[in-house]
Design a protein around this motif. Structure first.
Motif, mmCIF file in Angstrom:
data_model
loop_
_atom_site.group_PDB
_atom_site.id
_atom_site.type_symbol
_atom_site.label_atom_id
_atom_site.label_comp_id
_atom_site.label_asym_id
_atom_site.label_seq_id
_atom_site.Cartn_x
_atom_site.Cartn_y
_atom_site.Cartn_z
ATOM 1 N N SER A 187 -95.494 61.010 22.564
ATOM 2 C CA SER A 187 -95.777 61.046 21.482
ATOM 3 C C SER A 187 -96.108 59.474 20.586
ATOM 4 O O SER A 187 -96.525 58.986 20.046
ATOM 5 C CB SER A 187 -95.574 62.182 20.020
ATOM 6 O OG SER A 187 -93.950 61.861 19.926
ATOM 7 N N LYS A 231 -98.105 62.210 16.061
ATOM 8 C CA LYS A 231 -98.598 63.204 16.658
ATOM 9 C C LYS A 231 -98.988 63.179 18.060
ATOM 10 O O LYS A 231 -99.088 62.394 18.840
ATOM 11 C CB LYS A 231 -99.877 63.774 15.720
ATOM 12 C CG LYS A 231 -99.280 64.024 14.727
ATOM 13 C CD LYS A 231 -100.692 64.644 13.922
ATOM 14 C CE LYS A 231 -100.530 64.721 12.859
ATOM 15 N NZ LYS A 231 -99.288 65.404 11.823
ATOM 16 N N THR A 232 -99.456 64.336 19.173
ATOM 17 C CA THR A 232 -99.118 64.410 20.511
ATOM 18 C C THR A 232 -100.038 66.013 20.715
ATOM 19 O O THR A 232 -99.791 66.658 19.213
ATOM 20 C CB THR A 232 -98.241 64.088 21.314
ATOM 21 O OG1 THR A 232 -99.079 63.775 22.680
ATOM 22 C CG2 THR A 232 -97.549 65.577 21.679
ATOM 23 N N VAL A 233 -100.870 65.966 21.634
ATOM 24 C CA VAL A 233 -101.633 67.281 21.833
ATOM 25 C C VAL A 233 -100.748 68.165 22.374
ATOM 26 O O VAL A 233 -100.803 67.345 23.731
ATOM 27 C CB VAL A 233 -103.233 66.798 21.977
ATOM 28 C CG1 VAL A 233 -104.058 65.996 20.704
ATOM 29 C CG2 VAL A 233 -103.627 65.606 23.370
ATOM 30 N N CYS A 234 -101.231 69.016 22.924
ATOM 31 C CA CYS A 234 -101.434 70.227 24.189
ATOM 32 C C CYS A 234 -102.621 70.514 24.656
ATOM 33 O O CYS A 234 -103.726 69.797 24.340
ATOM 34 C CB CYS A 234 -100.777 71.564 23.524
ATOM 35 S SG CYS A 234 -100.625 72.940 24.099
ATOM 36 N N TRP A 235 -102.684 70.726 26.419
ATOM 37 C CA TRP A 235 -103.835 70.621 26.634
ATOM 38 C C TRP A 235 -104.598 71.036 26.426
ATOM 39 O O TRP A 235 -105.316 71.309 26.978
ATOM 40 C CB TRP A 235 -103.174 71.301 27.734
ATOM 41 C CG TRP A 235 -102.372 72.964 27.829
ATOM 42 C CD1 TRP A 235 -100.857 73.902 27.662
ATOM 43 C CD2 TRP A 235 -103.165 73.868 28.039
ATOM 44 N NE1 TRP A 235 -101.106 74.946 27.821
ATOM 45 C CE2 TRP A 235 -102.444 75.102 27.688
ATOM 46 C CE3 TRP A 235 -104.882 74.214 28.294
ATOM 47 C CZ2 TRP A 235 -103.194 76.322 28.000
ATOM 48 C CZ3 TRP A 235 -104.873 75.421 27.744
ATOM 49 C CH2 TRP A 235 -104.303 76.524 27.792
ATOM 50 N N CYS A 236 -104.403 72.355 25.444
ATOM 51 C CA CYS A 236 -106.143 72.842 24.860
ATOM 52 C C CYS A 236 -105.986 71.790 23.474
ATOM 53 O O CYS A 236 -107.352 72.230 23.139
ATOM 54 C CB CYS A 236 -105.545 74.310 23.976
ATOM 55 S SG CYS A 236 -104.263 74.134 22.682
ATOM 56 N N GLY A 237 -105.836 71.034 23.446
ATOM 57 C CA GLY A 237 -106.362 70.698 22.738
ATOM 58 C C GLY A 237 -105.469 70.161 20.823
ATOM 59 O O GLY A 237 -105.997 69.212 19.955
ATOM 60 N N ARG A 238 -104.970 71.505 20.672
ATOM 61 C CA ARG A 238 -103.972 71.528 19.399
ATOM 62 C C ARG A 238 -102.777 70.574 19.716
ATOM 63 O O ARG A 238 -102.294 70.226 20.306
ATOM 64 C CB ARG A 238 -103.644 73.071 19.133
ATOM 65 C CG ARG A 238 -104.312 74.285 19.309
ATOM 66 C CD ARG A 238 -103.921 75.384 19.061
ATOM 67 N NE ARG A 238 -105.089 76.250 18.739
ATOM 68 C CZ ARG A 238 -104.776 77.303 19.852
ATOM 69 N NH1 ARG A 238 -103.693 77.405 20.471
ATOM 70 N NH2 ARG A 238 -105.932 78.371 19.655
ATOM 71 N N CYS A 289 -98.659 73.515 21.847
ATOM 72 C CA CYS A 289 -98.220 73.460 20.786
ATOM 73 C C CYS A 289 -97.627 74.935 20.488
ATOM 74 O O CYS A 289 -97.685 75.865 22.019
ATOM 75 C CB CYS A 289 -100.104 74.170 20.362
ATOM 76 S SG CYS A 289 -100.890 75.373 21.931
#
Length: 188
Positions: free
Chosen positions: A13, A136-143, A176
């Motif tokens: 992040s 913030k950062t994101v999971c591989w799914c975009g969440r 996520c």
């Protein structure tokens, strides 16, 4: 009025990059900044280094807390990276810098480990910080990714082991909560 900040985020992040950019902004305005990290972070001695290549000299938190308040009174801001590795007494000292010297202390770190347990430093920062912010950062799914998963060489989640494993960025991914709970580290 100075505050104690805790800026936390999952792996990836940009916590260290953000810390170094904040230090740059202070210095650009002629302010004196002290950078620190706990001794447990042995990856680069005396250097706060981000994965995107930004770096600045720093001292250890353990050396910071040994300094007198008079020595520290010359700083306009203190920035601590890898704050999850701080001890309760370190965080208590940060509150003294804020309350007694009116110096903002901005701490960056992980909230939880790969088992979703709080780190000691994070626990006390969550309890005592004046301002808590998520990077913030994101999971591989975009969440939004808020969980730090430790993975083995085959990409499978690991559920046991020591709380701290330094210098193994390739062994961690941010997920996520849904995919952390499902132990799903990527699309099928």
């Amino acid at each position: 009025m100075a505050k104690l900040y805790f800026r936390y985020g999952a792996m990836g992040s940009s916590k260290t990059a953000n810390a170094l950019m904040v230090a740059y902004n202070y210095k650009e305005r002629g302010k004196k900044v002290l950078l620190a990290k706990p001794k447990l972070d042995t990856r680069e001695v005396g250097v706060m280094h981000s994965r995107i290549g930004l770096e600045q000299p720093c001292i250890y938190v353990e050396d910071l807390v040994e300094k007198s308040l008079d020595e520290l009174n010359k700083y306009d801001c203190i920035i601590v990276d890898e704050a999850q590795f701080c001890k309760k007494e370190d965080v208590k000292f940060f509150t003294r810098l804020v309350d007694d010297l009116d110096i903002p202390v901005i701490c960056y770190g992980l909230r939880t480990d790969f088992q979703m347990n709080l780190f000691e430093g994070s626990m006390w920062l969550l309890a005592w910080a004046d301002k808590i912010e998520e990077l913030k950062t994101v999971c591989w799914c975009g969440r939004g990714a808020r969980c730090n998963a430790r993975i083995d060489a085959d990409g499978n989640m690991v559920s046991s082991g020591e709380q701290v494993e330094l210098g193994a960025n390739e062994r961690y991914i941010s997920l996520c909560r849904k995919h952390f709970t499902e132990r799903k580290t990527g699309p099928v």
